[in-house]
Design an enzyme around this catalytic site. Sequence first.
Site, PDB file in Angstrom:
ATOM      1  N   LYS A   1      46.363  80.195  58.382  1.00 53.06           N
ATOM      2  CA  LYS A   1      45.924  81.592  58.240  1.00 53.06           C
ATOM      3  C   LYS A   1      45.378  81.794  56.832  1.00 53.06           C
ATOM      4  O   LYS A   1      45.730  81.048  55.901  1.00 53.06           O
ATOM      5  CB  LYS A   1      47.075  82.580  58.497  1.00 53.06           C
TER       6      LYS A   1
ATOM      7  N   GLY B   1      49.202  78.769  50.470  1.00 54.80           N
ATOM      8  CA  GLY B   1      48.977  80.121  50.989  1.00 54.80           C
ATOM      9  C   GLY B   1      48.299  80.102  52.350  1.00 54.80           C
ATOM     10  O   GLY B   1      47.832  81.123  52.837  1.00 54.80           O
ATOM     11  N   LEU B   2      48.280  78.908  52.970  1.00 56.12           N
ATOM     12  CA  LEU B   2      47.655  78.780  54.291  1.00 56.12           C
ATOM     13  C   LEU B   2      48.677  78.873  55.425  1.00 56.12           C
ATOM     14  O   LEU B   2      48.304  78.833  56.598  1.00 56.12           O
ATOM     15  CB  LEU B   2      46.912  77.441  54.389  1.00 56.12           C
ATOM     16  N   GLY B   3      49.945  78.963  55.069  1.00 58.71           N
ATOM     17  CA  GLY B   3      50.982  79.140  56.076  1.00 58.71           C
ATOM     18  C   GLY B   3      51.195  77.949  56.990  1.00 58.71           C
ATOM     19  O   GLY B   3      51.707  78.101  58.101  1.00 58.71           O
ATOM     20  N   GLY B   4      50.831  76.753  56.529  1.00 56.89           N
ATOM     21  CA  GLY B   4      50.905  75.582  57.413  1.00 56.89           C
ATOM     22  C   GLY B   4      52.306  75.290  57.937  1.00 56.89           C
ATOM     23  O   GLY B   4      52.482  75.016  59.125  1.00 56.89           O
TER      24      GLY B   4
ATOM     25  N   SER C   1      53.246  77.841  60.475  1.00 54.48           N
ATOM     26  CA  SER C   1      52.517  77.634  61.725  1.00 54.48           C
ATOM     27  C   SER C   1      53.112  76.463  62.504  1.00 54.48           C
ATOM     28  O   SER C   1      53.273  76.527  63.732  1.00 54.48           O
ATOM     29  CB  SER C   1      51.042  77.388  61.408  1.00 54.48           C
TER      30      SER C   1
ATOM     31  N   ASP D   1      56.426  84.627  57.534  1.00 55.86           N
ATOM     32  CA  ASP D   1      55.105  84.424  58.154  1.00 55.86           C
ATOM     33  C   ASP D   1      55.191  83.832  59.565  1.00 55.86           C
ATOM     34  O   ASP D   1      54.187  83.798  60.280  1.00 55.86           O
ATOM     35  CB  ASP D   1      54.252  83.469  57.296  1.00 55.86           C
TER      36      ASP D   1
HETATM   37  C1  SUD Z   1      52.994  86.357  50.168  1.00 53.78           C
HETATM   38  C2  SUD Z   1      52.772  85.401  51.311  1.00 53.78           C
HETATM   39  C3  SUD Z   1      51.695  86.020  52.199  1.00 53.78           C
HETATM   40  O1  SUD Z   1      51.367  85.238  53.276  1.00 53.78           O
HETATM   41  O2  SUD Z   1      52.380  84.193  50.719  1.00 53.78           O
HETATM   42  P1  SUD Z   1      52.111  82.686  51.229  1.00 53.78           P
HETATM   43  O3  SUD Z   1      53.439  82.033  51.504  1.00 53.78           O
HETATM   44  O4  SUD Z   1      51.266  82.763  52.432  1.00 53.78           O
HETATM   45  O5  SUD Z   1      51.450  82.059  50.073  1.00 53.78           O
HETATM   46  C4  SUD Z   1      54.074  85.220  52.101  1.00 53.78           C
HETATM   47  O6  SUD Z   1      54.483  86.419  52.682  1.00 53.78           O
HETATM   48  C5  SUD Z   1      55.212  84.676  51.281  1.00 53.78           C
HETATM   49  O7  SUD Z   1      56.198  84.311  52.194  1.00 53.78           O
HETATM   50  P2  SUD Z   1      57.056  83.000  52.011  1.00 53.78           P
HETATM   51  O8  SUD Z   1      56.168  81.867  51.565  1.00 53.78           O
HETATM   52  O9  SUD Z   1      57.876  82.825  53.237  1.00 53.78           O
HETATM   53  O10 SUD Z   1      57.879  83.382  50.783  1.00 53.78           O
HETATM   54  P3  SUD Z   1      59.404  83.103  50.537  1.00 53.78           P
HETATM   55  O11 SUD Z   1      59.625  81.631  50.507  1.00 53.78           O
HETATM   56  O12 SUD Z   1      60.205  83.969  51.439  1.00 53.78           O
HETATM   57  O13 SUD Z   1      59.513  83.712  49.060  1.00 53.78           O
HETATM   58  C6  SUD Z   1      59.658  82.987  47.898  1.00 53.78           C
HETATM   59  C7  SUD Z   1      60.005  83.997  46.815  1.00 53.78           C
HETATM   60  O14 SUD Z   1      58.890  84.860  46.545  1.00 53.78           O
HETATM   61  C8  SUD Z   1      59.318  86.193  46.324  1.00 53.78           C
HETATM   62  N1  SUD Z   1      58.755  87.082  47.357  1.00 53.78           N
HETATM   63  C9  SUD Z   1      58.283  86.587  48.521  1.00 53.78           C
HETATM   64  C10 SUD Z   1      57.729  87.454  49.466  1.00 53.78           C
HETATM   65  C11 SUD Z   1      57.693  88.822  49.185  1.00 53.78           C
HETATM   66  N2  SUD Z   1      57.184  89.683  50.066  1.00 53.78           N
HETATM   67  N3  SUD Z   1      58.194  89.294  48.017  1.00 53.78           N
HETATM   68  C12 SUD Z   1      58.708  88.438  47.091  1.00 53.78           C
HETATM   69  O15 SUD Z   1      59.130  88.885  46.043  1.00 53.78           O
HETATM   70  C13 SUD Z   1      60.840  86.157  46.360  1.00 53.78           C
HETATM   71  O16 SUD Z   1      61.288  85.953  45.042  1.00 53.78           O
HETATM   72  C14 SUD Z   1      61.129  84.925  47.192  1.00 53.78           C
HETATM   73  O17 SUD Z   1      62.377  84.367  46.871  1.00 53.78           O
HETATM   74  N1  ADP Z   2      56.187  71.416  58.171  1.00 47.56           N
HETATM   75  C1  ADP Z   2      55.922  71.818  56.922  1.00 47.56           C
HETATM   76  N2  ADP Z   2      54.656  71.842  56.484  1.00 47.56           N
HETATM   77  C2  ADP Z   2      54.387  72.276  55.216  1.00 47.56           C
HETATM   78  N3  ADP Z   2      55.294  72.706  54.350  1.00 47.56           N
HETATM   79  C3  ADP Z   2      56.570  72.709  54.719  1.00 47.56           C
HETATM   80  C4  ADP Z   2      56.935  72.276  56.014  1.00 47.56           C
HETATM   81  N4  ADP Z   2      58.249  72.395  56.110  1.00 47.56           N
HETATM   82  C5  ADP Z   2      58.695  72.883  54.946  1.00 47.56           C
HETATM   83  N5  ADP Z   2      57.711  73.063  54.086  1.00 47.56           N
HETATM   84  C6  ADP Z   2      57.864  73.614  52.731  1.00 47.56           C
HETATM   85  O1  ADP Z   2      57.422  74.980  52.820  1.00 47.56           O
HETATM   86  C7  ADP Z   2      56.692  75.342  51.664  1.00 47.56           C
HETATM   87  C8  ADP Z   2      55.645  76.349  52.070  1.00 47.56           C
HETATM   88  O2  ADP Z   2      54.621  75.687  52.678  1.00 47.56           O
HETATM   89  P1  ADP Z   2      53.663  76.355  53.770  1.00 47.56           P
HETATM   90  O3  ADP Z   2      54.406  76.938  54.885  1.00 47.56           O
HETATM   91  O4  ADP Z   2      52.599  75.362  54.076  1.00 47.56           O
HETATM   92  O5  ADP Z   2      53.169  77.639  53.088  1.00 47.56           O
HETATM   93  P2  ADP Z   2      52.185  78.077  52.031  1.00 47.56           P
HETATM   94  O6  ADP Z   2      51.308  76.937  51.699  1.00 47.56           O
HETATM   95  O7  ADP Z   2      51.489  79.211  52.756  1.00 47.56           O
HETATM   96  O8  ADP Z   2      53.056  78.573  50.905  1.00 47.56           O
HETATM   97  C9  ADP Z   2      56.130  74.037  51.103  1.00 47.56           C
HETATM   98  O9  ADP Z   2      56.235  74.060  49.712  1.00 47.56           O
HETATM   99  C10 ADP Z   2      56.986  72.928  51.694  1.00 47.56           C
HETATM  100  O10 ADP Z   2      57.828  72.348  50.729  1.00 47.56           O
END
Ligand code: SUD
Ligand code: ADP
Length: 287
Positions: A14, A100-103, A106, A138
């Site tokens: 995404k 940040g692609l949510g792989g 997903s 996500d």
């Molecule tokens: C901001 C987004 C948008 O898509 O970034 P990407 O992960 O795609 O880059 C996501 O919601 C990210 O979600 P996710 O990647 O699951 O983040 P988490 O591991 O839950 O968060 C890591 C840390 O970032 C901070 N965090 C995260 C999400 C949020 N809405 N507020 C926060 O403050 C918190 O300190 C948390 O402990």
């Molecule tokens: N199957 C997986 N593919 C990619 N990353 C993974 C997976 N399982 C756990 N992770 C961990 O989740 C973290 C977030 O990766 P990812 O979901 O690809 O999100 P994003 O790149 O959007 O932050 C990575 O740093 C990685 O260490």
Amino acid sequence: MSLRALFDLPAPAKINLFLHVTGRRADGYHLLQSVFALVDWCDTLHLECRDDGRLQRHDLGPALPPDDLCLRAARALRQASGTRLGADLTIEKRLPWGAGLGGGSSDAATVLLGLNRLWGLHWPRERLAALALGLGADVPFFIGGRNAWVEGIGEQLQAIALPPQRWLLLKPPIAVPTAAIFASPLLGRNTKVATLLDFLADPTGFRHNDLQGPAMAYSSEVQEAVALAAQCGTHSRMTGSGSAVFAEIGSEAQAARARQILKELPDGWSGWLGRGLDHHPLLDFAS
Ligand SMILES: C[C@@](CO)(OP(=O)(O)O)[C@H](O)COP(=O)(O)OP(=O)(O)OC[C@H]1O[C@@H](n2ccc(N)nc2=O)[C@H](O)[C@@H]1O
Ligand SMILES: Nc1ncnc2c1ncn2[C@@H]1O[C@H](COP(=O)(O)OP(=O)(O)O)[C@@H](O)[C@H]1O
């Protein structure tokens, strides 16, 4: 004969068409507004049923963390459903992580959708989405399978239709730590709350990611990626908390330039010239 294996299940990436930080909850998590759009850059998963209840992962491509999101998703579903079955999960990893692609999210969603079918659980999609939220904010988006207007910390989803669009995606050789970006003193946390109607009336006013400034301060590679994507597309910007960026490709000339850039990418970079998806390829796959 019962179904024993599923091959070539896609797990698409995404991008966040925009991302606004509008506030902060008492627990420190930030309130967001965003549009999540599916793109056709995918991991591929192969799932095979096991009768011994064990869960095993095989990595084709780069090695994933030992307890990755695929295994965690499978374990959560096995426990919540009470099944005695297990599975072999083979992951063809193509999507970069820390992007940040949510792989990873997903992949987890595809595991839940696939095992729901292989294990004959027949859980409705809403029940899978509730379990998915425990794996990451996500993951429910990918279970829902529709491009979405997103609020809360990412768990409030409203499906929307997006016009067809080509995208160039570039990932520099750096993983940006999400927590550090959210904690940055450079981050503005009070962007004005918008409505879905505002977005639908004029999407062109929604091309900003509040996390981009802090991410560019964290890493010069993100700055380079934004500049490189801007050379061949328009409105280059970062997705999620980075480090990947994307640009809109609106003409054949821009597409040709993008192909050239992809051919010449320096070591460690990855990229993709592709299209937005109208919906997740597994949308009709709940049971
Ligand atoms: C901001 C987004 C948008 O898509 O970034 P990407 O992960 O795609 O880059 C996501 O919601 C990210 O979600 P996710 O990647 O699951 O983040 P988490 O591991 O839950 O968060 C890591 C840390 O970032 C901070 N965090 C995260 C999400 C949020 N809405 N507020 C926060 O403050 C918190 O300190 C948390 O402990
Ligand atoms: N199957 C997986 N593919 C990619 N990353 C993974 C997976 N399982 C756990 N992770 C961990 O989740 C973290 C977030 O990766 P990812 O979901 O690809 O999100 P994003 O790149 O959007 O932050 C990575 O740093 C990685 O260490």
